[in-house]
Design a protein around this motif. Structure first.
Motif, PDB file in Angstrom:
ATOM      1  N   UNK A   1       0.836  -1.208   0.000  1.00 25.64           N
ATOM      2  CA  UNK A   1       0.000   0.000   0.000  1.00 25.64           C
ATOM      3  C   UNK A   1       0.870   1.257   0.000  1.00 25.64           C
ATOM      4  N   UNK A   2       1.880   1.284   0.852  1.00 29.42           N
ATOM      5  CA  UNK A   2       2.727   2.483   0.943  1.00 29.42           C
ATOM      6  C   UNK A   2       3.548   2.701  -0.320  1.00 29.42           C
ATOM      7  N   UNK A   3       4.067   1.590  -0.881  1.00 25.76           N
ATOM      8  CA  UNK A   3       4.983   1.720  -2.016  1.00 25.76           C
ATOM      9  C   UNK A   3       4.258   1.853  -3.347  1.00 25.76           C
ATOM     10  N   UNK A   4       3.140   1.090  -3.505  1.00 21.64           N
ATOM     11  CA  UNK A   4       2.548   1.024  -4.841  1.00 21.64           C
ATOM     12  C   UNK A   4       1.151   1.624  -4.961  1.00 21.64           C
ATOM     13  N   UNK A   5       0.411   1.696  -3.856  1.00 24.34           N
ATOM     14  CA  UNK A   5      -0.966   2.189  -3.953  1.00 24.34           C
ATOM     15  C   UNK A   5      -1.045   3.692  -3.695  1.00 24.34           C
ATOM     16  N   UNK A   6      -0.525   4.121  -2.560  1.00 28.31           N
ATOM     17  CA  UNK A   6      -0.704   5.533  -2.190  1.00 28.31           C
ATOM     18  C   UNK A   6      -0.124   6.500  -3.230  1.00 28.31           C
ATOM     19  N   UNK A   7       1.026   6.178  -3.852  1.00 27.38           N
ATOM     20  CA  UNK A   7       1.558   7.132  -4.838  1.00 27.38           C
ATOM     21  C   UNK A   7       0.669   7.319  -6.076  1.00 27.38           C
ATOM     22  N   UNK A   8      -0.186   6.338  -6.394  1.00 34.67           N
ATOM     23  CA  UNK A   8      -0.969   6.443  -7.641  1.00 34.67           C
ATOM     24  C   UNK A   8      -2.472   6.591  -7.407  1.00 34.67           C
ATOM     25  N   UNK A   9      -2.908   6.377  -6.169  1.00 40.60           N
ATOM     26  CA  UNK A   9      -4.360   6.311  -5.917  1.00 40.60           C
ATOM     27  C   UNK A   9      -5.076   7.598  -6.324  1.00 40.60           C
TER      28      UNK A   9
END
Ligand SMILES: Cc1cc2nc3c(=O)[nH]c(=O)nc-3n(C[C@H](O)[C@H](O)[C@H](O)COP(=O)(O)OP(=O)(O)OC[C@H]3O[C@@H](n4cnc5c(N)ncnc54)[C@H](O)[C@@H]3O)c2cc1C
Length: 385
Positions: free
Chosen positions: A19-27
């Protein structure tokens, strides 16, 4: 997290890192574009997330419901739509595990565990979602098939789901009406069309569809558990995990809003000091933390009760009611803490504010939860220990 094993804690940590590495940056960008998160869903499949509620021999790694709650919370902390994509899937998996025939388990569960087949449930109709006994979709027996006619609406992931657990009347004249309701495990095919996508306030990226059945035919083997007239009771059991899942999503949204507010309140200054030092702002943060902690305890309590095998609609209802109202309040107060920027689409708090109401309305509205809770309090002679 006292109830989680070391292996379960490790699973939660892996999801949190994803979530921190891949989700939050693009959400934020995906959400504003209302774009289906193809790559993130593919990664969730790789991580085994769609199989976390499906035990051996059908799945690889099944976890306790408290662990499932924590994983769902983490996903929703990144983007609620990702956690939403697992909701109906889990309900349908549990329905098949609990009520399905061996053939139905073999047919669906292994592919559901890998995420190759995603599942959703179709209960709500344009005429109403709360009063399910009044549903009008019919499944009439014709030899070795059922012929389905009717319309369902608000169906999550309907276009991308290879399996739809459909609530329909196999005996529209049955009284009481719930005795005429059954669940059919149906697939896309002739006679079933996705008639429209519903425009939404939040919960973007994931589709919410209207489904039209016009002389749609499915073999009688699609009848869950090969038994007619049990669909209403089966679905009420399925909604216990559904409501715990929605409550976990609310925890995730509430936590994201709280964490953003806590950070911002330390960075932003007014009158020569960080705004958290103004008592009103500090009070918002304190109330957020207290209500979030209480909500998490309620959700974990419901999850433990669910795993005990006992009826858990009271516990699931209380968790869903409290966690969703908490998420809404925290999202609103996070907007206040951010001042004008809370209203900006360049920050995430406006998304939490748009996503939070879904957990109040979905999976049985909070008015319906209160009805369930009150009925169970009377039936159980008060609040159980
Ligand atoms: C984004 C989204 C995704 C959804 N996904 C799905 C899905 O995948 N599958 C699915 O089947 N459905 C889904 N739903 C539908 C959802 O479950 C229903 O919207 C919900 O159950 C309420 O039904 P309704 O909208 O028809 O409201 P109604 O039933 O018309 O209710 C309207 C109002 O009256 C109140 N009310 C009704 N009856 C009572 C009562 N007895 N006591 C007190 N108050 C009452 C309700 O609480 C509500 O405030 C989704 C909805 C949304 C918004």
């Amino acid at each position: 997290m006292a109830t989680l094993s070391d292996e379960e804690r490790a699973i939660v940590a892996v999801v949190a890192e994803f979530v921190d590495r891949e989700v939050r940056p693009v959400a934020r960008d995906l959400e504003h574009a209302n774009e289906y998160p193809e790559e993130l869903i593919a990664k969730m499949k790789q991580l085994g997330i769609f199989g976390l509620a499906i035990p051996e021999p059908y799945g690889d790694v099944a976890v306790s419901t408290p662990c499932y709650v924590r994983v769902t919370e983490e996903l929703a902390r990144g983007w609620m739509s990702l956690a939403g994509a697992m909701g109906g899937h889990t309900v349908v998996a549990k329905l098949i595990m609990t009520f399905g025939t061996d053939a139905q388990k073999q047919q669906w569960l292994p592919r559901m565990a890998t995420g190759e087949v995603r599942a959703t449930m179709a209960l709500t109709e344009p005429g109403g979602g709360s009063d399910l006994q009044a549903l009008t979709t019919t499944a009439a027996r014709d030899g070795d098939e059922y012929v389905v006619n009717g319309t369902k609406t608000w169906i999550t992931n309907a276009r991308r789901s290879g399996l739809i657990a459909l609530l329909a009347k196999t005996d529209p004249r049955a009284r009481p009406a719930h005795r005429g309701i059954s669940i059919l495990l149906v697939e896309h095919g002739d006679g079933l069309t996705v008639s429209r996508d519903l425009p939404k306030l939040g919960y973007k990226g994931v589709e919410s569809c209207e489904l039209s059945f016009a002389d749609y035919r499915t073999p009688v083997s699609a009848l869950l558990g090969k038994v007619e007239g049990q669909g209403f009771a089966q679905m009420m059991k399925g909604l216990e995990i559904g409501r715990i899942q929605v409550a976990s999503r609310a925890l995730g949204v509430g936590r994201a809003a709280f964490e953003d507010a806590l950070r911002y309140a330390q960075e932003r200054e007014s009158f020569g000091k960080p705004i958290w030092r103004h008592q009103s702002i500090g009070n918002y943060l304190a109330d957020m933390a207290a209500s979030l902690t209480a909500a998490r305890q309620l959700v974990l309590h419901a999850a433990e009760r669910y795993d005990s095998g006992d009826r858990s609609d009271l516990e699931a209802g209380m968790a869903k009611l409290f966690a969703s109202e908490t998420a809404m309040t925290i999202a609103l107060n996070a907007v206040r803490v951010h001042g004008g920027y809370g209203y900006s689409t360049e920050f995430d708090v406006e998304r939490y504010f748009r996503d939070a109401p879904l957990m109040i309305v979905g999976e049985g509205t909070n008015e319906i939860q209160r009805n369930v809770i009150a009925a169970q309090l009377v039936a159980r002679g008060g609040l159980p220990d």
